[in-house]
Design a protein around this motif. Structure first.
Motif, PDB file in Angstrom:
ATOM      1  N   LEU A   1       0.815  -1.216   0.000  1.00  0.00           N
ATOM      2  CA  LEU A   1       0.000   0.000   0.000  1.00  0.00           C
ATOM      3  C   LEU A   1       0.844   1.259   0.000  1.00  0.00           C
ATOM      4  CD1 LEU A   1      -2.800  -1.194   2.439  1.00  0.00           C
ATOM      5  CD2 LEU A   1      -2.950  -0.957  -0.048  1.00  0.00           C
ATOM      6  N   ARG A   2       2.079   1.171   0.489  1.00  0.00           N
ATOM      7  CA  ARG A   2       2.960   2.343   0.412  1.00  0.00           C
ATOM      8  C   ARG A   2       3.139   2.766  -1.051  1.00  0.00           C
ATOM      9  NH1 ARG A   2       9.487   3.409   1.507  1.00  0.00           N
ATOM     10  NH2 ARG A   2       9.231   5.675   1.415  1.00  0.00           N
ATOM     11  N   THR A   3       3.279   1.791  -1.942  1.00  0.00           N
ATOM     12  CA  THR A   3       3.446   2.114  -3.364  1.00  0.00           C
ATOM     13  C   THR A   3       2.236   2.850  -3.909  1.00  0.00           C
ATOM     14  OG1 THR A   3       4.900   0.215  -3.733  1.00  0.00           O
ATOM     15  CG2 THR A   3       3.805   1.133  -5.667  1.00  0.00           C
ATOM     16  N   TYR A   4       1.035   2.433  -3.507  1.00  0.00           N
ATOM     17  CA  TYR A   4      -0.179   3.056  -4.052  1.00  0.00           C
ATOM     18  C   TYR A   4      -0.438   4.438  -3.440  1.00  0.00           C
ATOM     19  CZ  TYR A   4      -0.528  -1.487  -6.089  1.00  0.00           C
ATOM     20  OH  TYR A   4      -0.239  -2.625  -6.808  1.00  0.00           O
ATOM     21  N   VAL A   5       0.020   4.657  -2.210  1.00  0.00           N
ATOM     22  CA  VAL A   5      -0.038   6.014  -1.649  1.00  0.00           C
ATOM     23  C   VAL A   5       0.912   6.917  -2.434  1.00  0.00           C
ATOM     24  CG1 VAL A   5       0.465   7.442   0.370  1.00  0.00           C
ATOM     25  CG2 VAL A   5      -0.781   5.294   0.656  1.00  0.00           C
ATOM     26  N   PHE A   6       2.105   6.406  -2.758  1.00  0.00           N
ATOM     27  CA  PHE A   6       3.058   7.178  -3.577  1.00  0.00           C
ATOM     28  C   PHE A   6       2.442   7.546  -4.924  1.00  0.00           C
ATOM     29  CE2 PHE A   6       5.793   5.428  -7.127  1.00  0.00           C
ATOM     30  CZ  PHE A   6       6.209   6.656  -7.615  1.00  0.00           C
ATOM     31  N   VAL A   7       1.785   6.580  -5.562  1.00  0.00           N
ATOM     32  CA  VAL A   7       1.153   6.849  -6.859  1.00  0.00           C
ATOM     33  C   VAL A   7       0.059   7.905  -6.714  1.00  0.00           C
ATOM     34  CG1 VAL A   7      -0.257   5.845  -8.700  1.00  0.00           C
ATOM     35  CG2 VAL A   7       1.714   4.588  -7.814  1.00  0.00           C
ATOM     36  N   ASP A   8      -0.699   7.818  -5.637  1.00  0.00           N
ATOM     37  CA  ASP A   8      -1.763   8.791  -5.390  1.00  0.00           C
ATOM     38  C   ASP A   8      -1.176  10.188  -5.207  1.00  0.00           C
ATOM     39  OD1 ASP A   8      -4.622   9.425  -4.731  1.00  0.00           O
ATOM     40  OD2 ASP A   8      -3.737   9.961  -2.801  1.00  0.00           O
TER      41      ASP A   8
ATOM     42  N   HIS B   1       9.474   4.726  -9.486  1.00  0.00           N
ATOM     43  CA  HIS B   1       9.390   3.551  -8.613  1.00  0.00           C
ATOM     44  C   HIS B   1       9.468   3.931  -7.147  1.00  0.00           C
ATOM     45  CE1 HIS B   1      10.703   1.809 -12.494  1.00  0.00           C
ATOM     46  NE2 HIS B   1       9.926   0.796 -12.109  1.00  0.00           N
ATOM     47  N   GLY B   2       8.593   3.316  -6.348  1.00  0.00           N
ATOM     48  CA  GLY B   2       8.570   3.547  -4.911  1.00  0.00           C
ATOM     49  C   GLY B   2       9.419   2.513  -4.180  1.00  0.00           C
ATOM     50  N   GLU B   3      10.104   2.960  -3.134  1.00  0.00           N
ATOM     51  CA  GLU B   3      10.981   2.079  -2.369  1.00  0.00           C
ATOM     52  C   GLU B   3      10.195   1.181  -1.413  1.00  0.00           C
ATOM     53  OE1 GLU B   3      13.536   0.580  -1.582  1.00  0.00           O
ATOM     54  OE2 GLU B   3      15.221   1.460  -2.677  1.00  0.00           O
ATOM     55  N   PHE B   4      10.927   0.231  -0.818  1.00  0.00           N
ATOM     56  CA  PHE B   4      10.336  -0.742   0.095  1.00  0.00           C
ATOM     57  C   PHE B   4       9.962  -0.131   1.443  1.00  0.00           C
ATOM     58  CE2 PHE B   4      13.008  -4.074  -2.213  1.00  0.00           C
ATOM     59  CZ  PHE B   4      11.933  -4.593  -2.905  1.00  0.00           C
ATOM     60  N   LEU B   5       8.935  -0.711   2.042  1.00  0.00           N
ATOM     61  CA  LEU B   5       8.678  -0.538   3.473  1.00  0.00           C
ATOM     62  C   LEU B   5       9.344  -1.728   4.155  1.00  0.00           C
ATOM     63  CD1 LEU B   5       6.995   1.104   5.641  1.00  0.00           C
ATOM     64  CD2 LEU B   5       5.340  -0.760   5.466  1.00  0.00           C
ATOM     65  N   LEU B   6      10.170  -1.444   5.150  1.00  0.00           N
ATOM     66  CA  LEU B   6      10.898  -2.501   5.853  1.00  0.00           C
ATOM     67  C   LEU B   6      10.247  -2.787   7.199  1.00  0.00           C
ATOM     68  CD1 LEU B   6      14.562  -1.255   5.245  1.00  0.00           C
ATOM     69  CD2 LEU B   6      13.164  -2.719   3.771  1.00  0.00           C
ATOM     70  N   ILE B   7      10.458  -3.984   7.694  1.00  0.00           N
ATOM     71  CA  ILE B   7      10.046  -4.330   9.045  1.00  0.00           C
ATOM     72  C   ILE B   7      11.209  -5.093   9.659  1.00  0.00           C
ATOM     73  CG2 ILE B   7       8.845  -6.425   8.258  1.00  0.00           C
ATOM     74  CD1 ILE B   7       6.858  -5.937  10.601  1.00  0.00           C
ATOM     75  N   SER B   8      11.668  -4.624  10.818  1.00  0.00           N
ATOM     76  CA  SER B   8      12.886  -5.174  11.444  1.00  0.00           C
ATOM     77  C   SER B   8      14.045  -5.118  10.463  1.00  0.00           C
ATOM     78  CB  SER B   8      12.641  -6.609  11.910  1.00  0.00           C
ATOM     79  OG  SER B   8      11.579  -6.655  12.842  1.00  0.00           O
TER      80      SER B   8
END
Length: 472
Positions: free
Chosen positions: A41-48, A284-291
């Motif tokens: 969803l981070r990618t789609y917020v970036f697109v928005d 292109h949108g970057e990754f959301l990381l966890i840990s």
């Protein structure tokens, strides 16, 4: 002038669409075999945000977003199970039911995050004949070959600039380094255009094609066919492929994970078929990381928007969280960071509510500075910081409100739905009683009244000019 970072050239460029004010934009949509996670969803917020910035600059957007409901294998290359078929087995439903259920869930997530819907949604399964026409064109040009029992493959050695988006070193590429190598392929980078169902396996999604009865499209092919269908005139009314009618698309977006394989292959097959540049600007949108690791379904560490809601987080608090990092930088997710963003978003709503009911004219200088920041490759963190500076300024409340609401056309935080702060009559009366008690030096009663007001959700702030009533 709006500047955007073009992955193709690896630099910021002035954005100049081919037919202004129209902007054609294709968005790689979800593969609907499971819930989208908050990294997706981070990618789609970036697109928005990209779309909102374009619209703020006066452009008219024709945005097409696909729904991949067939052909995406568990490997992003050409091996493994079809993700939709695997999802159907997992949940004991039909593939069609799986696709519809997760498409609906994804679109609900989009609405919760205040992401604008595309001009056109398009499902891969609705465009099978167009995909066949595209493969036939590539076949006619001698760019394909057949692997028995596997599929129709694209011969990447016949494209001189193959890999230009990812800057691939084709000569130095070792077998299996980028994707699992199939020894029947002529070259490591060759990819499937059309797949054959394994012998003895009955798929729920398969079609008759010029190459067999039990076949289905390759994942990369789908996006090329659908983007050209809706953003150009390359297919005629009968579905025939007419390469001479193709017009270059302005923008193509997706996550950084698409650069090396999926988008690289889209470019190769599309430009080979039409003889023209496929897309001018790649973002292109970057990754959301966890840990500090990538969030993903295959990694088994993904969190959905529903999870956030179950923990009582407003989805727009997550959108606010994302605004604090540039789309081209990795962002590490922690519950503590989200909690901080949620508090900040609530404070923002409170500040807007305190501006009152009246809305004046937006401050032109402030808007120019805001536009300068968003037009610098969507620098939303700086734009958000500027919004807070406006709120803390000495400007007239009505001017502040108009300025902030105009900025929110881009930020998308629904600040226009924040209700002006209205003090209930009971709270006013208690505050006046407390003030009289203070003047009479009855501090015990004053403190009790302050506590009563606090329990009702308000606080008293004493100043030199008198007292203020504020929401907690």
């Amino acid at each position: 002038m709006l500047k955007l970072y073009n992955t193709l050239t690896r630099k910021k460029e002035n954005f100049v669409p081919l037919q202004p004010p129209l902007v054609t934009m294709y968005v790689c949509g979800p593969t609907v075999y499971n819930f989208a996670h908050i990294g997706n969803l981070r990618t789609y917020v970036f697109v928005d945000l990209l779309r909102r910035v374009l619209e703020y600059n006066g452009f008219q957007i024709r945005q097409v977003e696909n729904i991949t409901d067939v052909g995406h294998l568990t490997s992003d290359a050409d091996s493994g199970e079809d993700k939709l078929e695997k999802g159907a087995q997992r949940e004991k439903k039909t593939v069609w039911e799986i696709a519809q259920f997760y498409t609906t869930a994804f679109q609900k997530d989009m609405a919760d995050l205040n992401i604008k819907e595309p001009t056109i949604w398009c499902k891969a399964t609705d465009h099978i004949q167009l995909m066949i026409a595209l493969v036939l064109e590539l076949e006619r040009k001698g760019l394909t070959y057949r692997i028995a029992g596997d599929g129709i493959y694209f011969d990447t050695s016949k494209v001189k600039d193959y890999g230009k988006l990812a800057k691939l070193d084709i000569e130095g590429l070792k077998k299996g380094e980028r994707i699992t190598f199939n020894p029947q392929k002529r070259h490591p980078t060759d990819f499937a255009l059309w797949k054959f169902a394994p012998e003895g396996e009955k798929r729920q999604m398969e079609w008759s094609s010029p190459w067999g009865e039990h076949t289905f499209p390759g994942w990369h092919l789908e996006c090329s066919a659908m983007s050209m269908k809706y953003l150009s005139q390359v297919f005629d009314e009968k579905g025939n492929f007419c390469p001479q009618k193709f017009e270059t698309i302005d923008i193509h977006t997706g996550g950084v994970d698409h650069i090396q394989v999926h988008h690289t292959n889209e470019i190769a097959q599309s430009e080979a078929a039409t003889g023209k540049q496929f897309v001018k600007y790649w973002l292109h949108g970057e990754f959301l990381l966890i840990s500090q690791g990538r969030m993903g379904k295959s990694e088994g560490n993904f969190i959905t928007l529903e999870t956030l809601k179950e923990r009582n987080f407003d989805p727009l608090a997550y959108r606010y969280f994302l605004l604090n990092a540039h789309y081209r930088t990795q962002l590490n997710f922690t519950w503590e960071a989200l909690e901080g963003a949620a508090i900040a978003y609530k404070n923002l709503q409170k500040e807007v509510s305190l501006l009152g009911e009246e809305t004046g004219e937006a401050d032109k200088k402030s808007i120019l500075e805001f536009k300068k920041r968003i037009n610098n490759d969507l620098n939303l963190p700086q734009a958000l910081a500027w919004l807070w500076e406006i709120l803390r300024s000495e400007a007239i409340p009505a001017v502040k409100k108009a300025t902030v609401l105009e900025m929110d056309q881009v930020l998308g935080l629904r600040l226009d739905s924040v209700k002006p702060f209205m003090i209930p009559e009971k709270i006013r009366q208690l505050a006046e009683m407390r003030e009289r008690a203070r003047q009479e030096k009855d501090f015990k009663t004053a403190d009790e009244l302050r506590e009563e007001i606090k329990n009702l959700g308000y606080e008293i702030e004493d100043t030199r000019e008198g007292y203020q009533i504020l929401p907690l």
